[in-house]
Structure formats: structure tokens, C-alpha cells
Write an enzyme that holds these catalytic residues in place. Structure first.
Site, mmCIF file in Angstrom:
data_model
loop_
_atom_site.group_PDB
_atom_site.id
_atom_site.type_symbol
_atom_site.label_atom_id
_atom_site.label_comp_id
_atom_site.label_asym_id
_atom_site.label_seq_id
_atom_site.Cartn_x
_atom_site.Cartn_y
_atom_site.Cartn_z
ATOM 1 C CB SER A 291 22.182 -13.607 -6.439
ATOM 2 O OG SER A 291 21.819 -12.262 -6.150
ATOM 3 C CE1 TYR B 174 26.245 -11.852 -9.589
ATOM 4 C CE2 TYR B 174 24.141 -10.955 -8.888
ATOM 5 C CZ TYR B 174 25.302 -11.645 -8.596
ATOM 6 O OH TYR B 174 25.517 -12.125 -7.328
HETATM 7 C C1 BGC Z 1 25.334 -9.091 -5.366
HETATM 8 C C2 BGC Z 1 25.725 -7.931 -4.498
HETATM 9 C C3 BGC Z 1 24.481 -7.164 -4.077
HETATM 10 C C4 BGC Z 1 23.433 -8.099 -3.507
HETATM 11 C C5 BGC Z 1 22.138 -7.370 -3.167
HETATM 12 C C6 BGC Z 1 24.294 -9.920 -4.671
HETATM 13 O O1 BGC Z 1 23.947 -10.994 -5.464
HETATM 14 O O2 BGC Z 1 26.488 -9.864 -5.641
HETATM 15 O O3 BGC Z 1 26.608 -7.083 -5.186
HETATM 16 O O4 BGC Z 1 24.825 -6.202 -3.086
HETATM 17 O O5 BGC Z 1 23.163 -9.116 -4.421
HETATM 18 O O6 BGC Z 1 21.701 -6.535 -4.198
#
Ligand code: BGC
Length: 261
Positions: free
Chosen positions: A145, A158
Site C-alpha cells: 500500500s 494496517y
Molecule cells: C487503503 C485505502 C486508502 C488508500 C489511501 C489503501 O492502502 O486500503 O483504504 O484509501 O490506501 O489512503
């Protein structure tokens, strides 16, 4: 399309929705054979498999918990039983839970880290063991991410898990480079997927997110899937250990975009 992908066998974890489902479809367009894993959404997985087949690929769906060794073994075994080999493993399954960190329960922390980080380790371990035993120049793609890089208050589990995925990816890329095994990550930004459905249904939150993207729009799952196809193919043959950000520029410090600072 990448002709070298034709006939290749891939496992995609979390293939029933969002980015995983789009990767399945794209791999179908590449005429690949795909093991579509799901946890609870059998209907979504079935749709993904149908899209693979409709586009000229082969597919099978499998329920499995990616947070367990047995679940990952089942995915490998399914690839071998149905398609005879494994070439590409996509650790895509993931989830997020929002809570102020001082209120984040241990249970919620463990849930996110177990799926988003331990699941990636277990998937990679399973694929690596097979590739090593077969002397196969396999390929692993981990869904990270932008939050492997951008801190994300109220999403500590996360962000911590994705930060871990970054160094896990780099570490195993280095460890197995001599075997011809490539390991890369993808860092999506704000993408139009079910994980964001609730947030994006709220116009104010949607606009707020768009304002954080220099390209001024939310990305599509297909745009992320295009990156996965490239990393899976031999067109990226000299690429290992990277995170390919597919984020419309979200990681470029957009607060500075008009020369502030
Ligand atoms: C998340 C999303 C978020 C994006 C930007 C991603 O990794 O799963 O929920 O909108 O990052 O912040």
C-alpha cells in the site's frame, strides 16, 4: 498483453473482490490458469473465475484462510492438481480496521497483522519452498500500500503490517535473487474497491481523498492489475525487491503541490 504469460499458472489470494478480482480478470486476458482464493465471498470468487474463463484463461476457486499454513498449502496443492505447476503467487488478501491506537484492541491488531503481514509471509514461504524444490524461477507479488511509506493515524495495525510487507518483500527478493526468483510489491493508493466503498459513498470523504491525489482522481482496480501483469511477465525480468506505487502520485507529498513549504 504479455505473450510470455500465456499458459502460466497463478495463485491469487483474496481474489473474490476489488484488486484481487481485477488481477484475476487480467490474468484471464493473459490466457493464464488462475487459482482464485477467497475467504467468505464464494459468489465473488465464482464471478472472478467466470471472468478469467470468459477472457480465455482457466480458473478454479478455493476457500482457504491465508493466515494458516494449511490454507496456503491447499492453494499450492490446488494449482498443482488442476494445472500441474505454479509460476506466480500473488499475496493480495488484506483488510483494514480503523481505531485510535490507544483504543485499538489486541484482537483487532492481531486480525489485521495476521492477514496483511503473516499471510504474506506464509504465502511467500509456500511458493518459495515449491520454487526451490523444482528449481523454478518463480515470481511473487505482494500487495502492499502507499501506507508502507505514508504513516496513517488511526490505522496503526494496517500501516505497521504494510511497512513490514515492504521489508519482507525486499528481504526475500535479496535472499532468492540467486535462484532467479523475483519478489516485488505493489503499493496502490486510493482505489475504487469494496475496502473503500463506505468511505467513498460519503461525498465529503471522497472529495477529501481525491484532493490528496496529484492526478486528481481515484484509481481503478484495472490500473493496479496492469501493474501486476507487468511484474508477473518477463517484461520486468530485471526488477526485484521494488514496490511499484500505483497511486496517481499520492506518495509525492501532495501537500507541497503548489510550491508551499
Ligand atoms: C487503503 C485505502 C486508502 C488508500 C489511501 C489503501 O492502502 O486500503 O483504504 O484509501 O490506501 O489512503
Amino acid at each position: 498483453m504479455y505473450t510470455d504469460l500465456n499458459g502460466k499458472v497463478a495463485v491469487i489470494t483474496g481474489g473474490s473482490k476489488g484488486i484481487g478480482k481485477a488481477i484475476a480478470k487480467r490474468f484471464g486476458q493473459e490466457k493464464m490458469a488462475v487459482v482464485v482464493n477467497y475467504n467468505s465471498d464464494s459468489k465473488g470468487a465464482q464471478e472472478a473465475a467466470e471472468q478469467v474463463i470468459a477472457n480465455g484463461g482457466q480458473a478454479v476457486t478455493v476457500q482457504a484462510d491465508v493466515a494458516t499454513e494449511a490454507g496456503n498449502q491447499l492453494l499450492l496443492q490446488t494449482a498443482l492438481d488442476h494445472f500441474g505447476t505454479l509460476d506466480i503467487w500473488v499475496n493480495n488478501a488484506g483488510m483494514e480496521i480503523q481505531a485510535p491506537t490507544h483504543e485499538l484492541t489486541l484482537e483487532a491488531w492481531n486480525k489485521v497483522v495476521t492477514i496483511d503481514q503473516t499471510g504474506v509471509f506464509l504465502g511467500a514461504k509456500t511458493a518459495l519452498a515449491y520454487f526451490k524444490a523444482q528449481h523454478k524461477k518463480g515470481n511473487i507479488i505482494n500487495m502492499s500500500s502507499v501506507h508502507e511509506q505514508i504513516p496513517w493515524p488511526t490505522f496503526a495495525s494496517y500501516a505497521a503490517a504494510k511497512g513490514g510487507v515492504k521489508l519482507l518483500t525486499q528481504t526475500i527478493a535479496m535472499e532468492y535473487a540467486k535462484d532467479g526468483i523475483r519478489v516485488n510489491a505493489i503499493g496502490p493508493g486510493a482505489i475504487n474497491t469494496p475496502i473503500n466503498a463506505e468511505k467513498f459513498a460519503d461525498q465529503a470523504q471522497y472529495d477529501q481523498t481525491v484532493s490528496m491525489v496529484p492526478m486528481n482522481r481515484i484509481g481503478t482496480p484495472e490500473e493496479v492489475a496492469a501493474g501486476a501483469a507487468w511484474l508477473a511477465s518477463e517484461e520486468s525480468s530485471y526488477v526485484t525487491g521494488i514496490t511499484l506505487f500505483i497511486d496517481g502520485g499520492m506518495t509525492l507529498y501532495p501537500a507541497f503541490k503548489d510550491g508551499q513549504g
